[in-house]
Design an enzyme around this catalytic site. Structure first.
Site, PDB file in Angstrom:
ATOM      1  CD  GLU A   1      -1.640  -2.376   1.687  1.00  0.00           C
ATOM      2  OE1 GLU A   1      -0.449  -2.575   1.999  1.00  0.00           O
ATOM      3  OE2 GLU A   1      -2.521  -3.251   1.837  1.00  0.00           O
TER       4      GLU A   1
ATOM      5  CG  PHE B   1     -10.028  -9.258  11.260  1.00  0.00           C
ATOM      6  CD1 PHE B   1      -8.789  -9.691  11.730  1.00  0.00           C
ATOM      7  CD2 PHE B   1     -10.257  -9.286   9.893  1.00  0.00           C
ATOM      8  CE1 PHE B   1      -7.812 -10.131  10.858  1.00  0.00           C
ATOM      9  CE2 PHE B   1      -9.284  -9.730   9.014  1.00  0.00           C
ATOM     10  CZ  PHE B   1      -8.053 -10.147   9.499  1.00  0.00           C
ATOM     11  CD  GLN B   2      -7.400  -7.015   7.676  1.00  0.00           C
ATOM     12  OE1 GLN B   2      -8.272  -6.763   6.863  1.00  0.00           O
ATOM     13  NE2 GLN B   2      -6.238  -7.559   7.321  1.00  0.00           N
TER      14      GLN B   2
ATOM     15  CE  LYS C   1     -17.193  -6.355   3.292  1.00  0.00           C
ATOM     16  NZ  LYS C   1     -16.581  -7.610   3.797  1.00  0.00           N
TER      17      LYS C   1
ATOM     18  CG  MET D   1      23.048  11.629   2.984  1.00  0.00           C
ATOM     19  SD  MET D   1      24.202  12.655   2.056  1.00  0.00           S
ATOM     20  CE  MET D   1      23.118  13.321   0.782  1.00  0.00           C
TER      21      MET D   1
END
Lengths: 81, 549
Positions: free
Chosen positions: B47, B109-110, B159, B460
């Site tokens: 993502e 959940f999630q 949802k 760097m």
């Protein structure tokens, strides 16, 4: 010096958290808070060395903030004298 | 039409032809609706890469970039990309699935508080608990992302709201009057311009993000004021423009930094006095009055007090600025130093030397080519040694400095401008941050050339540890890197390996002539450094100009 930050905002989801988050991130400590949640109106007390337009501008950038203004607050000691 | 269909419709109405994302449980209704979408969805492999690809798309296309992710870890993975867009003022709409409203706030959940987690790094956000909320969010989010100072907007959609019947909501139309420039402020700015002897323009990413490139170039042509740019402002003037003095700041060109220190008027256009640009702020442009043009009023006076400020859109203010005539001695002084100080790639022969290679490559690349960078030494070498025709040709993570930006940004750039050659310049540290996107490139057969400078270390950080931490090297050894060519080939990505300076022409030839995607693995010396350098806490005219060991 003590300043009062007066704010008016749409009472949109999370707006109070958003305002407080900006004040925290920009490095200010809140000394007092009075809130009227209907058509959100806030009076926030801050200890500052002087007017801070920088903070006002950042708060005005929040989409739901309608009004932000800062005034010096006369302390109770001065009031008493 | 349900909520998911309404999201698809809103994206299509914005003229967006490609979105980037990754499906999951809570966002499944939207992925179902995507099957009938009139735009492409590119399945990324992380993502974060989806958000960074949307960022690259937005910068090149000049439109809003859209990324999609599911609830919980999908959304948290987006956050680096959202923050990247926030720091670089990139218009983005991130749409996240959320658990259904009946279980919101139950640690389902999630479930994670996406609205709260993203709050400090968004321009605005919505949690749409009802179809009406969703309608309002879709009506506003794209406008908010692109208007004023652009930035990312998060729309978190439970949802069940995606599955519920959508309520129609008119698309937001900005009927407010364009703010007109304040005549008094314009007068003050022009008085300062008229009275100065040594004016200089310090310009940044706000020029291109404000769609004001033409107005900016017209101002430079009319006034003849020399120009320095920030990292994000590279390309505001073509790299070979006679008035372009180079990038200023920590790794800037000395001609740019000296001009800033000597000018008596600094006209700041779409830039924000970032610490990497100013060095020691108290000694930055010490003799200059400042006119600050920025659409974000919160930037005015944030770090430097100004004598005049213009906060209306640059397209309205820049045409009103006047300077006639400019002091030719000052211009000559500035311009003559460009050649003298232009970064001179060293001619040593031990190993391939990235600055020299990039310099030579830049001479033969198409002016339409888009170069994306990761973060680190190679990023600064690109900024110093390549020349760009427009800002949209140089995609670099400026504010957040996101290692892993380059590869997904290149993917986004490919969709934003399919005709342009796309080159991703990366390092061995950065590439590993989003190397999974090799798969996306191969699946989509995107003709991206990936130029990997491998010094087997975090270059760097190593450079800073050597210069400022008494060579106490700590956790910068990447000698256990995988064989990148083998990795690429395992993904189905053709790869070539280069180690000798005599191969530098072959590298350039492969980048410009090979069709299709290609990894070019180039070994470089870990002792190579980015020069010049302003040490932390030093003013910009104190530039270290060392040589590599």
């Amino acid at each position: 010096m003590t300043y009062t930050l007066q704010l008016q905002a749409h009472n949109a989801h999370g707006i109070l958290e958003r305002i407080l988050g900006v004040i925290r991130y920009r490095g200010f400590e809140i000394m007092g808070l009075v809130a009227h949640l209907q058509g959100l109106q806030l009076a926030i007390t801050l200890e500052l060395s002087g007017q801070n337009q920088h903070l006002i501008h950042h708060l005005r950038k929040l989409i739901d903030v309608q009004f932000a203004h800062m005034t010096e607050r006369v302390s109770s000691v001065r009031e008493a004298s | 039409m349900n909520g998911a269909d309404a999201i698809v419709k809103a994206i299509a109405q914005e003229g967006i032809d490609t979105v980037f994302g990754y499906p999951g449980g809570a966002i499944m209704p939207l992925y179902d609706a995507l099957l009938q979408a009139p735009f492409k969805h590119i399945l990324m492999r992380h993502e974060q890469a989806a958000a960074l690809a949307a960022d690259g798309y937005a910068r090149v296309r000049g439109n809003v970039g859209v990324c999609l992710a599911t609830s919980g870890p999908g959304a948290t993975n987006l956050i680096t990309g959202i923050a990247n867009a926030f720091l670089d003022s990139v218009p983005m709409v991130a749409i996240t699935g959320q658990v259904a409203t009946p279980v919101l706030g139950t640690d389902a959940f999630q479930e994670v508080d996406v609205f709260g987690l993203t709050m400090p790094v968004v321009k605005h956000s919505f949690l749409t608990k009802t179809p009406a909320d969703l309608g309002e969010a879709l009506a506003q989010s794209f406008h908010l992302a692109r208007s004023g100072r652009p930035g990312p907007v998060v729309v978190d959609v439970p949802k069940d709201v995606m599955l519920a019947k959508a309520t129609s909501h008119p698309v937001f139309e900005d009927t407010s009057d364009q703010p007109l420039p304040d005549p008094a402020a314009i007068r003050k700015a022009n008085q300062l311009l008229e009275s100065c002897r040594r004016p200089l323009i310090y310009s940044g990413g706000g020029v291109s993000m404000g769609q004001a490139l033409s107005a900016f170039r017209d101002l430079v042509a009319r006034t003849g004021i020399p120009v320095v740019t920030t990292l994000k402002g590279i390309g505001n003037l073509p790299g070979d423009h006679p008035l372009f003095l180079g990038m200023l700041g920590m790794h800037g060109l000395k001609s740019a930094n000296l001009a800033v220190q000597e000018c008596d008027l600094l006209l700041v256009i779409g830039a924000r006095f970032d610490d990497r640009a100013t060095g020691k702020l108290a000694e930055f442009a010490p003799n200059a009055a400042v006119i600050h043009c920025d659409v974000d009023a919160a930037e005015i006076g944030k770090l430097r007090q100004v004598e005049a400020s213009l906060t209306e859109p640059l397209n309205l203010t820049l045409p009103l600025l006047v300077l006639d005539p400019i002091n030719p001695h000052w211009v000559n002084r500035c311009v003559s130093r460009v050649h003298a100080y232009r970064s001179r790639p060293q001619t040593r022969t031990r190993g391939i030397y990235a600055p020299r290679l990039l310099n030579n490559l830049s001479r033969v690349l198409s002016p339409e080519a888009i170069v994306t960078c990761d973060v680190g030494q190679h990023q600064m070498w690109v900024a110093q040694h390549m020349r760009f025709a427009r800002p949209a040709c140089h995609l670099s993570s400026g504010g957040l400095g996101t290692m892993g930006y380059g590869l997904p940004a290149a993917i986004g750039a490919c969709y934003a401008n399919p005709q342009a050659p796309v080159l991703c310049v990366t390092g061995d540290g950065s590439l590993m941050m989003n190397i999974q996107e090799f798969t996306t490139i191969v699946r989509e057969q995107l003709p991206i050339k990936i130029l990997l400078f491998d010094n087997q270390s975090l270059g760097m950080v190593r450079q800073w540890q050597e210069l400022f931490f008494q060579e106490r090297f700590s956790q910068i050894d990447l000698s256990d890197n995988p064989d990148f060519c083998t990795v690429a080939l395992a993904f189905g990505l053709p790869a070539m390996r280069f180690e000798r300076p005599s191969q530098e022409p072959n590298i350039i030839q492969a980048i410009t002539q090979v069709a299709g995607p290609l990894l070019l693995h180039v070994r470089i010396d870990p002792n190579d450094k980015v020069w010049p350098l302003v040490a932390p806490g030093q003013p910009n005219h104190h530039m270290m100009e060392g040589v590599s060991k």
